[in-house]
Design an enzyme around this catalytic site. Sequence first.
Site, PDB file in Angstrom:
ATOM      1  N   SER A   9       0.979  -1.233  -0.114  1.00 45.36           N
ATOM      2  CA  SER A   9       0.152  -0.004  -0.243  1.00 45.36           C
ATOM      3  C   SER A   9       0.964   1.193  -0.076  1.00 45.36           C
ATOM      4  CB  SER A   9      -0.838   0.115   1.288  1.00 45.36           C
ATOM      5  OG  SER A   9      -1.542   1.527   1.398  1.00 45.36           O
ATOM      6  N   HIS A  34      -0.977  -1.465  -4.273  1.00 41.31           N
ATOM      7  CA  HIS A  34      -2.270  -1.150  -3.350  1.00 41.31           C
ATOM      8  C   HIS A  34      -2.328   0.426  -3.418  1.00 41.31           C
ATOM      9  CE1 HIS A  34      -5.752  -2.617  -1.218  1.00 41.31           C
ATOM     10  NE2 HIS A  34      -5.506  -1.678  -0.312  1.00 41.31           N
ATOM     11  N   ASP A  36      -4.891   3.102  -2.013  1.00 42.46           N
ATOM     12  CA  ASP A  36      -6.165   3.490  -1.231  1.00 42.46           C
ATOM     13  C   ASP A  36      -6.428   4.792  -1.260  1.00 42.46           C
ATOM     14  OD1 ASP A  36      -6.130   1.217   0.584  1.00 42.46           O
ATOM     15  OD2 ASP A  36      -3.931   1.724   1.362  1.00 42.46           O
ATOM     16  N   MET A  38      -9.380   7.489  -0.509  1.00 41.30           N
ATOM     17  CA  MET A  38     -10.264   7.596   0.782  1.00 41.30           C
ATOM     18  C   MET A  38     -10.990   9.174   0.538  1.00 41.30           C
ATOM     19  SD  MET A  38      -7.980   6.444   3.732  1.00 41.30           S
ATOM     20  CE  MET A  38      -7.098   4.869   3.752  1.00 41.30           C
ATOM     21  N   HIS A  67      -8.445   0.423  -4.174  1.00 41.46           N
ATOM     22  CA  HIS A  67      -9.277   0.070  -3.312  1.00 41.46           C
ATOM     23  C   HIS A  67      -9.999   1.678  -2.828  1.00 41.46           C
ATOM     24  CE1 HIS A  67      -9.475  -1.039   1.283  1.00 41.46           C
ATOM     25  NE2 HIS A  67     -10.843  -0.946   0.884  1.00 41.46           N
ATOM     26  N   MET A  69     -12.517   3.743  -1.005  1.00 38.76           N
ATOM     27  CA  MET A  69     -13.187   3.731   0.017  1.00 38.76           C
ATOM     28  C   MET A  69     -13.825   5.225   0.057  1.00 38.76           C
ATOM     29  SD  MET A  69     -10.144   2.447   2.685  1.00 38.76           S
ATOM     30  CE  MET A  69      -9.023   2.486   1.277  1.00 38.76           C
ATOM     31  N   MET A 138     -11.026  -6.741   4.998  1.00 35.07           N
ATOM     32  CA  MET A 138     -10.550  -5.866   5.845  1.00 35.07           C
ATOM     33  C   MET A 138     -10.085  -6.391   7.360  1.00 35.07           C
ATOM     34  SD  MET A 138      -9.925  -3.128   4.016  1.00 35.07           S
ATOM     35  CE  MET A 138      -8.973  -2.321   5.253  1.00 35.07           C
ATOM     36  N   GLY A 143      -9.130   3.333   6.909  1.00 38.17           N
ATOM     37  CA  GLY A 143      -9.163   4.971   7.114  1.00 38.17           C
ATOM     38  C   GLY A 143      -7.436   5.147   7.318  1.00 38.17           C
ATOM     39  N   ASP A 176      -6.181  -6.924   4.356  1.00 40.45           N
ATOM     40  CA  ASP A 176      -5.583  -5.614   4.142  1.00 40.45           C
ATOM     41  C   ASP A 176      -5.720  -5.078   5.646  1.00 40.45           C
ATOM     42  OD1 ASP A 176      -5.109  -3.122   3.746  1.00 40.45           O
ATOM     43  OD2 ASP A 176      -6.864  -2.637   2.424  1.00 40.45           O
ATOM     44  N   GLY A 177      -4.728  -4.701   6.086  1.00 35.75           N
ATOM     45  CA  GLY A 177      -4.375  -4.051   7.430  1.00 35.75           C
ATOM     46  C   GLY A 177      -3.807  -4.774   8.611  1.00 35.75           C
ATOM     47  N   GLY A 198       1.362  -1.784   4.081  1.00 42.34           N
ATOM     48  CA  GLY A 198       1.778  -0.707   4.093  1.00 42.34           C
ATOM     49  C   GLY A 198       3.039  -0.396   4.809  1.00 42.34           C
TER      50      GLY A 198
END
Length: 219
Positions: A9, A34, A36, A38, A67, A69, A138, A143, A176-177, A198
Amino acid sequence: MKKIQISPSILSADFSQLGNEIKRLEEGGADMIHVDVMDGHFVPNLTIGPPVIKALKKNCSIKFDVHLMISPVHKYIEAYSDAGADIITIHPEATDNLKSSILKIKSLNKKVGVSLNPESKINLISDYLKNIDLVLIMSVNPGFGGQKFMPEVLDKVKQLKKIQSQDNMNFDIEIDGGINFDNCKTVIEAGANILVSGTTVFKSNNGDIKKNINLLKLK
Ligand code: DX5
Ligand code: ZN
């Protein structure tokens, strides 16, 4: 068994050097990037949109795993496709009509991903599993990067894996996360075959991306 792939990420990259950071990831053996996205509404943080993705994609050949969001997501799908996304992942809660958003992504010849937050149940997406390419589980509330892995989502990964083999389906299971060297083996054993990371990829071992990617792949 599917090959294990790492999707770093860029949320944890140096944003003043994004182009170079992607080059470093390609050289380090990343399987995809990846991204992200947001909107400060669906999740409490804001990142980047189509113009930045387009500029980054122009200078590289690696796949972009985007991804989204953002909500409502449907009207923006085409913009992310045009910007160069190869995989477009959406959250079921971010669209009024999941089926039509999935069909939209397919009509643009992109791979379709659907993501489940830690609280979201598999039955939200069970009707669509046959028609999608990837499920993104997730393992933090979306976030922010750098959050702690939530082991309770592993059951969902295992259930998905079971449904997949029972019904002979072929979607990827991405997680992810909070993925790190302590939990990567467990998530792979549970059934995940694409690991987003990430913090671990960019910050562990003094930022030795190649080493970190290999360690996440259990090499
Ligand atoms: C969270 C993002 C993740 C996150 C992963 O909302 O979707 O992709 O950046 O970062 P780490 O690996 O630091 O948890
Ligand atoms: Zn993500």
